[in-house]
Write a protein that holds these residues in place. Structure first.
Motif, mmCIF file in Angstrom:
data_model
loop_
_atom_site.group_PDB
_atom_site.id
_atom_site.type_symbol
_atom_site.label_atom_id
_atom_site.label_comp_id
_atom_site.label_asym_id
_atom_site.label_seq_id
_atom_site.Cartn_x
_atom_site.Cartn_y
_atom_site.Cartn_z
ATOM 1 N N SER A 289 67.915 7.569 -30.378
ATOM 2 C CA SER A 289 69.341 7.833 -30.558
ATOM 3 C C SER A 289 69.743 7.531 -31.990
ATOM 4 O O SER A 289 69.142 6.708 -32.678
ATOM 5 N N TYR A 290 70.759 8.239 -32.409
ATOM 6 C CA TYR A 290 71.358 8.003 -33.723
ATOM 7 C C TYR A 290 72.871 8.085 -33.554
ATOM 8 O O TYR A 290 73.378 8.964 -32.844
ATOM 9 N N ASP A 302 76.231 3.483 -39.799
ATOM 10 C CA ASP A 302 75.142 4.153 -39.087
ATOM 11 C C ASP A 302 74.357 3.158 -38.234
ATOM 12 O O ASP A 302 74.223 1.979 -38.577
ATOM 13 N N TRP A 304 70.723 3.355 -35.293
ATOM 14 C CA TRP A 304 69.749 4.169 -34.597
ATOM 15 C C TRP A 304 68.875 3.274 -33.733
ATOM 16 O O TRP A 304 68.832 2.063 -33.911
#
Length: 427
Positions: A289-290, A302, A304
């Motif tokens: 997932s990001y 951000d 991940w």
């Protein structure tokens, strides 16, 4: 040169014109042509083909777990972090926090003991089952068209017999009136002849109606308009090769028709049972997932992740066992149903073998009886003209002739129907 080109062009058009002309000429219908036409136009066959499309969609659905699954997420959260006691207002939240989240995740099935193989087997059996259902539907519609065709032949024979009876009765009426006028018979004989002729005409009208009713049904089955319907092939039509049809049906008694369908259903249920049991085995999946999150939508951080997950359904309240047991019992039920279907088909084959032998002998006898009845009627009619017999005696011989003719045609109809039943048994 232009003349030569023009002539060549005209000559090249001739085969196409001849072909169109041959297509415009209606070809007499046979049992096989009506069967082929019914297979093509029957809405039941179209519905069965849709069943194939449904099976294909179910197959794609069953395989969906083995392909990547892509997920997208987006959320907004507002939460209070600090509560203070305010006089009059009570406990009030301060410092509310906003949170924005967005992301994308991909999941991929890697392995589960037997699940993919069971899904593949179920897919194959479901596809074969849907295809065989089309075959069975085409078989049944073709059989219905063939039987209707044979009914039309029988109705036409009745119509011809009724027309011959009208001709005979007209001649008898003329003879009776001539004898009464010459004083060689009572007027009651002439009156009786008129009554008998009217009854024969009524029978002829009923035969015409029955002929038309069957043609309407046949036209509907083969998908053409009754007005433009081609003629039924003229008699005599070749009798079926019952010994050959019996041998062919005996060879395919276990490998065609309903037993095949039930066997495919059983194999499908077996595959479904394995598929259900596989869900209770360990399953390995990968996930990546990001995403991004933060307090304001224009300033997100951000993040991940990537993971491997091994899952094992240890207990689900007995659902897996119940579903697996249902599939196993359904498979056993279908196996017994297949055995019963084969038994019934063997009974039908043995009965057809016995009926074939009986019909062959009965047709020979009926043919002899008809020839004798024809000679008897001609002799009786001659004696009536000579004044030695009454009209009632002529009527009795006429009835016996009609009965003999119809009996022979009925037996040949039964023979033709038996041939089509054997064809159906082998399809």
């Amino acid at each position: 040169m232009r003349t030569v080109i023009a002539l060549m062009s005209l000559l090249s058009l001739l085969p196409a014109e001849e072909q169109r002309a041959s297509l415009a000429i209606p070809v007499p219908l046979t049992a096989e042509t009506v069967a082929a036409m019914a297979r093509t136009v029957a809405p039941e066959v179209a519905a069965a083909r849709i069943g194939q499309a449904i099976a294909a969609a179910n197959s794609r659905s069953a395989y969906a777990f083995a392909y990547p699954h892509l997920l997208g997420t987006a959320s907004y959260t507002r939460a209070s972090l600090d509560y203070q006691e305010i006089p009059v207002f009570g406990n009030v939240a301060f410092n509310r926090e906003n949170e924005y989240r967005t992301g994308i995740a991909i999941e991929q099935y890697l392995y589960s003991y037997g699940r993919l193989g069971a899904a593949s087997d179920a897919d194959n059996q479901l596809t074969r089952l849907a295809k065989h259902e089309v075959v069975l539907t085409q078989r049944d519609m073709a059989f219905m068209a063939r039987i209707t065709f044979e009914s039309a032949r029988l109705a036409r024979a009745r119509q011809l017999i009724a027309a011959d009876r009208v001709t005979q009765r007209t001649g008898e009426r003329d003879d009776a009136h001539a004898l009464a006028k010459a004083g060689r018979a009572n007027i009651s004989e002439a009156n009786l002849a008129d009554i008998i002729l009217a009854q024969a005409e009524d029978e002829y009208a009923a035969a015409n109606n029955e002929w038309e009713r069957i043609l309407i049904k046949l036209a509907a089955l083969i998908g053409i308009d009754r007005v433009g319907m081609p003629a039924i092939t003229a008699e005599p039509i070749e009798r079926p090769d019952l010994p050959g049809l019996l041998n062919n049906a005996a060879q395919k008694i276990n490998t065609s028709g309903e037993p095949v369908s039930l066997e495919l259903q059983q194999q499908y249920e077996d595959a479904i049972g394995r598929l259900e049991r596989s869900t209770a085995r360990p399953q390995l999946n990968a996930r990546a997932s990001y995403g991004a999150d933060g307090e304001t939508y224009d300033n997100l951080d951000d993040n991940w992740s990537a993971s491997l997950a091994l899952t094992w359904r240890l207990y689900d309240g007995g659902n897996t066992l119940a579903v697996s047991e249902r599939a196993a019992q359904r498979s056993r039920q279908l196996r017994y149903q297949r055995d019963a279907s084969i038994r019934d088909r063997l009974i039908q084959l043995d009965q057809a073998r016995s009926e074939s032998s009986s019909l062959s002998e009965r047709i020979k006898l009926a043919d002899q009886v008809m020839n004798l009845a024809q000679a008897n009627y001609e002799d009786t009619r001659a004696q009536f003209r000579a004044g030695r017999l009454t009209l009632v005696q002529v009527g009795d011989s006429s009835f016996r002739l009609t009965e003999a003719r119809y009996r022979l045609l009925t037996l040949r109809y039964q023979e033709a129907v038996l041939g089509h039943e054997l064809e159906r048994l082998a399809e």
